[in-house]
Enzyme design. Structure first.
Site, PDB file in Angstrom:
ATOM      1  N   CYS A 169       0.819  -1.213   0.000  1.00 50.23           N
ATOM      2  CA  CYS A 169       0.000   0.000   0.000  1.00 50.23           C
ATOM      3  C   CYS A 169       0.852   1.262   0.000  1.00 50.23           C
ATOM      4  O   CYS A 169       0.676   2.142  -0.831  1.00 50.23           O
ATOM      5  CB  CYS A 169      -0.936   0.008   1.193  1.00 50.23           C
ATOM      6  SG  CYS A 169      -2.167  -1.284   1.075  1.00 50.23           S
ATOM      7  N   HIS A 170       1.760   1.366   0.944  1.00 44.77           N
ATOM      8  CA  HIS A 170       2.516   2.615   1.050  1.00 44.77           C
ATOM      9  C   HIS A 170       4.006   2.372   1.195  1.00 44.77           C
ATOM     10  O   HIS A 170       4.748   3.240   1.636  1.00 44.77           O
ATOM     11  CB  HIS A 170       1.981   3.456   2.207  1.00 44.77           C
ATOM     12  CG  HIS A 170       0.499   3.638   2.150  1.00 44.77           C
ATOM     13  ND1 HIS A 170      -0.367   2.844   2.846  1.00 44.77           N
ATOM     14  CD2 HIS A 170      -0.266   4.457   1.413  1.00 44.77           C
ATOM     15  CE1 HIS A 170      -1.616   3.189   2.552  1.00 44.77           C
ATOM     16  NE2 HIS A 170      -1.581   4.159   1.690  1.00 44.77           N
ATOM     17  N   GLY A 171       4.452   1.145   0.869  1.00 41.19           N
ATOM     18  CA  GLY A 171       5.882   0.885   0.747  1.00 41.19           C
ATOM     19  C   GLY A 171       6.663   0.784   2.040  1.00 41.19           C
ATOM     20  O   GLY A 171       7.761   1.332   2.130  1.00 41.19           O
TER      21      GLY A 171
END
Lengths: 172, 416
Positions: free
Chosen positions: A136-138
């Site tokens: 999702c956001h690394g």
């Protein structure tokens, strides 16, 4: 009654009535608010037993506990060594690998499979530290489930669990 | 909504009723006789468009509820049931789903119209703030509606957005558990989102009425940004504004119908046709297009709490725009510097939207950080300073004069 007399009996009655009203509103609001908290059936959710025998070395399985995924990772010697070689001052949320596993069971890592950023399920054996990577956001986690890089603030949570026998654990 | 009470209907029965509840007079003074500036251009038609889209959403929503089942086991299937079995169910659902996108398209035009022509300035601050509240209510409603089909994107959008609150220190976790009604997004979450998704549109309707009331108290702004001074500056709402709004509405609905009938899933995500799976996050999750700029801001900040604060701040900052803008001149038409910064802001917002759809890595993150910084710079630094350093062009002496003489170069020319 003189207007310069400061507080009057009527002022007292206004404030007392207002205060009683506020308490009444708060008391009436509480059931309406509290009904949204986990109900009895959710709180009563049973613990989850996991048989470890079919999990091969290097394999991660996902089980469901309290509606959430829990990762059970059978770590290789290399993965354990990697996790223990990192100096703690390089970690955003410093925690030694030893404190995240049960003593004498170094190969078994059990973590809640929920990214501590915004709750996505990270992917196993991915990312720059061979642990987990959240798509999702690394956020990158290492082989101990500790956050190494990315927006997540904390390590993957270790749920309460115990070894029932050498080959079986109970989560919860 | 003032000045009623003088209207007496010709019909005796209506006159009898009017003496007891003067609702016809109220409607007549608000939507027939109401004086509107004669120079309003088509950017002013989006308020009416938004009102109609809200009605469309409420009507289609109420009938969809007649066939939908709000339970984690049946929600996905009941949506497919609507699509396949219910008479015209496919049409109603596609109108409702695309209606959300059209709602946001219209509201973004409406907001940027307000920013361009300074519609937030004295005496329209309360009108503007009510608008920001409406925008927040719309976002909450759209988000909860998106969760109801209980597909993969529904589930993970619900997870990510509710987890935003977990960034709060101390109270974060209890708040998230309270929102979920459990330890993850599940049955209780779906049920409460359904309840609130039904409630909030009526709250929007109520606040929209206050918004229109406030508008009718202070009067409409106009492309020249100067006050109405005489009857020469205005025309009656009906027929002038009514016809203009209707024409714009039809054009807008042609686009709406094109999406519904030819590209009904163009703005959606195919992952949402996979039933929710709490154990697997889709490889690439993105919100609906209308949330992308805010999503880019959230991801641009390398700290969880910081990202959440920046995202909420990017909306809350709008509340303070009436006081952050220090210029006395309303319309960008007479503000040569502000006009340029307005277009830069618009490009920055579209850029953030583009970056919100891209993976959070490498150059995309750096670009998102630059644009996020610029977004806040615009409101917190540029807007206050411009009022002091900019030399505005001379204002026309009246709206009538600006229409009849002042045909200046303007990217949004008046067509009124």
């Amino acid at each position: 009654m003189a207007t310069t007399a400061g507080t009057t009996r009527r002022d007292f009655l206004y404030i007392a009535t207002g205060a009683a009203g506020a308490v009444g509103v708060a008391a009436a609001a509480w059931p309406l608010i509290h009904q949204m908290n986990p109900d009895a059936s959710v709180l009563a959710l049973a613990s989850t037993d996991v048989d470890l025998t079919p999990i091969a070395e290097g394999q991660i399985i996902t089980v469901k506990w309290r509606g959430k995924p829990v990762f059970v990772s059978h770590r290789s010697k290399k993965e354990i060594d990697e996790a223990r070689a990192v100096p703690l001052n390089q970690l955003p949320d410093p925690q030694p690998d030893q404190s995240r596993v049960k003593e004498g069971k170094d190969q078994w890592l059990v973590v809640v499979g929920v990214c501590t950023h915004l709750g996505c399920v990270p992917l196993g054996h991915q990312g720059d530290f061979d642990g987990w990577f959240c798509p999702c956001h690394g956020s990158h986690y290492d082989t101990s489930g500790r956050i190494r890089r990315g927006p997540a603030p904390l390590n993957l949570e270790v749920p309460p669990y115990a070894f029932v026998s050498d080959t079986s654990i109970r989560i919860g | 909504m003032h000045g009623h009470g003088t209207y007496i209907p010709q019909n005796k029965a209506l006159a009898w009723f009017e003496r007891r509840l003067p609702v016809l007079g109220l409607l007549k003074s608000s939507f027939v006789d109401y004086p509107t500036p004669r120079n309003l251009n088509y950017w002013w038609t989006f308020g009416g468009i938004l009102t109609v889209v809200l009605m469309v959403q409420i009507v289609t929503g109420v009938v969809l509820v007649m066939h939908y089942t709000p339970s984690s086991a049946d929600a996905f299937d009941s949506v497919e049931h609507i699509m396949r079995n219910v008479n015209y169910g496919w049409l109603l659902r596609y109108i409702h789903a695309n209606g959300a996108s059209m709602f946001f398209l219209a509201v973004y035009v409406h907001i940027f119209r307000g920013l361009y022509y300074g519609s937030y300035k004295d005496p329209r601050e309360v009108l503007w703030i009510l608008g920001v509240i409406l925008f927040l209510l719309m976002m909450a409603t759209a988000f909860m509606g998106y969760v109801l089909p209980w597909g993969q994107m529904s589930f993970w959008a619900a997870t990510v957005i509710t987890n935003l609150f977990s960034a709060l220190p101390f109270v974060g976790e209890p708040i998230v558990t309270w929102l979920w009604g459990g330890y993850s997004v599940d049955e209780p979450t779906l049920k409460r989102f359904f309840s609130l998704h039904y409630l909030l549109p009526f709250v929007i309707l109520g606040v929209a009425m206050l918004h229109i009331w406030a508008l009718h108290v202070v009067g409409q702004n106009n492309p020249a940004g100067i006050d109405v001074k005489s009857n020469k500056d205005t025309v009656a709402f009906t027929p002038y504004a009514t016809i203009k709004d209707s024409f714009a509405l039809i054009c807008f609905f042609i686009l709406f119908a094109y999406l519904v009938f030819y590209l009904p899933n163009y703005l959606g995500h195919s992952d949402n046709y996979i039933p929710a799976n709490p154990l697997q996050t889709p490889a690439h999750i993105v919100p609906e297009w209308y949330f992308l700029p805010f999503y880019a801001i959230l991801r641009a900040i390398p700290s969880k709490l910081g990202g959440v604060i920046a995202m909420f701040a990017s909306i809350v900052v709008l509340v303070f725009v009436p006081w952050l803008d220090t210029s006395k001149v309303r319309s960008a038409r007479y503000r040569p510097l502000y006009k340029q910064f307005f277009w830069i802001l618009l490009v920055v917002c579209i850029g953030l939207g583009y970056l919100g759809a891209k993976p959070a890595e490498g150059g995309y993150i750096i670009a998102a950080r630059i644009l996020t910084a610029y977004y806040f710079l615009h409101f917190l630094v540029i807007l206050p300073l411009l009022g002091f350093i900019e030399k505005p062009k001379p204002l026309p002496s009246s709206i009538a004069e600006s229409v009849l003489k002042g045909k200046e170069s303007d990217p949004m020319p008046a067509k009124g």
